[in-house]
Write an enzyme that holds these catalytic residues in place. Structure first.
Site, short mmCIF file in Angstrom:
data_model
loop_
_atom_site.label_atom_id
_atom_site.label_comp_id
_atom_site.label_asym_id
_atom_site.label_seq_id
_atom_site.Cartn_x
_atom_site.Cartn_y
_atom_site.Cartn_z
N VAL A 15 0.85 -1.20 0.00
CA VAL A 15 0.00 0.00 0.00
C VAL A 15 0.89 1.25 0.00
O VAL A 15 0.65 2.20 -0.75
CB VAL A 15 -0.95 0.00 1.22
CG1 VAL A 15 -1.84 1.25 1.21
CG2 VAL A 15 -1.82 -1.26 1.24
N GLY A 131 -10.99 -1.47 2.14
CA GLY A 131 -9.97 -1.05 1.17
C GLY A 131 -10.33 0.24 0.47
O GLY A 131 -10.43 1.30 1.10
N GLU A 187 -3.29 -11.15 4.49
CA GLU A 187 -2.44 -10.51 5.49
C GLU A 187 -1.11 -11.26 5.57
O GLU A 187 -1.02 -12.41 5.13
CB GLU A 187 -3.12 -10.58 6.87
CG GLU A 187 -4.39 -9.77 6.97
CD GLU A 187 -4.14 -8.28 6.74
OE1 GLU A 187 -3.21 -7.72 7.33
OE2 GLU A 187 -4.88 -7.68 5.95
N LYS A 202 -12.40 -5.10 11.67
CA LYS A 202 -13.13 -4.11 10.85
C LYS A 202 -14.52 -3.88 11.43
O LYS A 202 -15.02 -2.75 11.43
CB LYS A 202 -13.19 -4.59 9.40
CG LYS A 202 -11.80 -4.59 8.74
CD LYS A 202 -11.78 -5.38 7.44
CE LYS A 202 -10.41 -5.32 6.78
NZ LYS A 202 -10.24 -6.28 5.69
N GLY A 299 -5.80 -5.21 -1.55
CA GLY A 299 -4.85 -4.92 -2.64
C GLY A 299 -4.29 -3.52 -2.50
O GLY A 299 -4.95 -2.62 -1.98
N1 HSE Z 1 -6.28 -9.21 4.17
C1 HSE Z 1 -7.29 -8.23 3.97
C2 HSE Z 1 -8.34 -8.82 3.07
C3 HSE Z 1 -6.70 -6.99 3.37
O1 HSE Z 1 -8.13 -9.92 2.56
O2 HSE Z 1 -9.37 -8.22 2.91
C4 HSE Z 1 -7.47 -5.75 3.67
O3 HSE Z 1 -7.63 -5.51 5.01
#
Ligand code: HSE
Length: 427
Positions: A15, A131, A187, A202, A299
């Site tokens: 990122v 994201g 991750e 989240k 991503g």
């Molecule tokens: N590992 C996370 C996903 C990335 O797969 O959504 C974004 O937080």
């Protein structure tokens, strides 16, 4: 002459390098200049495909936090420490901060928001959930005066990708996970994805933003997708459902039901058709009714867009001298969580049972004694040994289901642990 706002980035990974690229290429149409002044990473030698002036690169994040000419610090290293200390230090020095760090926000959000408010600076965290989808902004600004009744999220790209590939291409869990990792969605430790913990973090951020609740991770029920098999996906389909890893928050009177788990969702529902690494959040507001947000939830590129949008918003606020918006995050609604044992839902069960007369009667007797009503049942095939018996129930209380399944698993005719998947009708 245009005013200039200095930006420092900690973390030059997937990122981070996209954020740096966008800043180096230049952001148009803001009425001010954003200048990248420092980039810190432990590795500053591997090429990232973007030119950064040598003097801007450092291996010491403290230099970004301490730089006089950095007004906004972007943290993209993840994890609790040292990310927490860097952000608190930046805030103490009067800098605005932007982070994509859901783990930190879920665990130390109150501390960061309070510190920022005391120093009259702001915190941007759009990239922490969904994201590239501007969910946080939609809830905080677009729906600022709305009473949100329910939300259902597919908030992890990796697990959604895995479930899609298992369902559509019959891939094993392991193979689908490997593909998701290769595509760069997972991750660093993919168990965070598959265990549901990334989704849980989240959801805790969303509980703060959408319901004004400060909730600890341990208080929210969380189950991952590790035990879902391709057979479950096939049977779910026969009943008219797909399986998704859902984050759910649901007002029930003065309580909020919050949970993360795989769920059967009706095939006709829009969320059932969110495939591959895409994320979506369905909200139900008192005034607005249903709304759906959909897009790329993982991503480098999509996530970097959300980070840069925060940087632009915070730079504008800084230059205007407006009150930091972090204030609204400190209000507590007083809503309390509903204990998981009191949650009421329909269920899917897959029993592994001996194929002989009276077996179904034994299972249904236990369910009847626990007050659980069956809506349909199918037995898959015939065998000398055990066969899968798949059952859907009407609404039942979680604690009754747990008791019933524990009793059924002790029956002599049952072989192996019963699969239990909750059903979310999404209406
Ligand atoms: N590992 C996370 C996903 C990335 O797969 O959504 C974004 O937080």
């Amino acid at each position: 002459m245009k005013s200039t706002v200095g930006v420092g980035v900690i973390g030059f990974g997937k990122v981070g390098s996209e954020v740096v690229r966008l800043l180096v290429e230049g952001i148009e149409g803001t009425g001010f200049r954003l200048e990248l002044r420092r980039v810190a990473d432990l590795d500053i030698t591997t090429p990232r495909g973007v030119e950064v002036p040598r003097r801007a690169l450092t291996t010491r994040a403290e230099e970004v936090v301490g730089a006089e000419d950095v007004d906004i610090v972007v943290e993209l290293i993840g994890g609790i420490e040292p990310a927490r200390s860097f952000l608190l230090e930046a805030i103490q020095r009067g800098k605005d901060v932007v982070t994509a760090n859901k783990a930190l926000l879920a665990q130390c959000g109150d501390e960061l928001f309070q510190a920022a408010w005391e120093r009259m600076v702001d915190v941007g965290f759009e990239a922490s959930v969904g994201g590239g989808i501007p969910l946080i902004r939609a809830i905080r600004e677009g729906l600022a005066e709305e009473r949100i009744e329910r939300l259902y999220g597919i908030l992890n790209g990796t697990t959604n990708y895995i479930l899609t590939r298992m369902e559509e291409d019959g891939l094993s869990f392991e193979k689908a996970l490997r593909e998701a990792q290769e595509a760069g969605y997972a991750e660093a430790d993919p168990s965070l994805d598959v265990s549901g913990r990334d989704t849980l973090q989240k959801l805790v951020v969303l509980l703060r933003v959408a319901f004004g609740m400060s909730v600890a991770l341990e208080e929210v029920f969380c189950e991952g997708i590790e035990r879902i098999t391709p057979q479950d996906l096939e049977y779910a389909e026969e009943f008219g459902y797909k399986v998704k890893l859902l984050a759910v928050a649901h007002r029930v009177g003065e309580r909020v039901e919050a949970r993360v788990h795989p769920a059967l969702v009706p095939q006709r529902a829009m969320l059932a058709n969110v495939r591959e690494e895409f994320n979506a959040l369905e909200l139900v507001g008192k005034g607005v009714g249903h709304q759906l947000f959909y897009g790329k939830g993982a991503g480098g590129r999509p996530t970097a867009r959300a980070v840069v949008a925060d940087v632009v918003a915070l730079a504008g606020r800084r230059l205007s001298g407006a009150t930091p918006r972090v204030r609204s995050l400190l209000k507590n609604s007083g809503l309390k969580l509903l204990p998981m044992k009191d949650v009421i839902l329909p269920y899917y069960f897959r029993f592994l049972a001996l194929d002989r007369p009276g077996v179904l009667a034994q299972i249904s007797r236990v369910l009847a004694e626990e007050g659980i009503s069956i809506s349909s049942v199918i037995q898959k095939g015939r065998a000398e040994e055990a066969v899968p018996v798949v059952m859907m129930t009407h609404e039942a209380k979680e604690e009754a289901v747990r008791r019933a399944v524990a009793r059924i698993d002790r029956l002599e005719v049952i072989r192996g642990r019963t699969q239990v998947i909750r059903v979310e009708e999404l209406c």
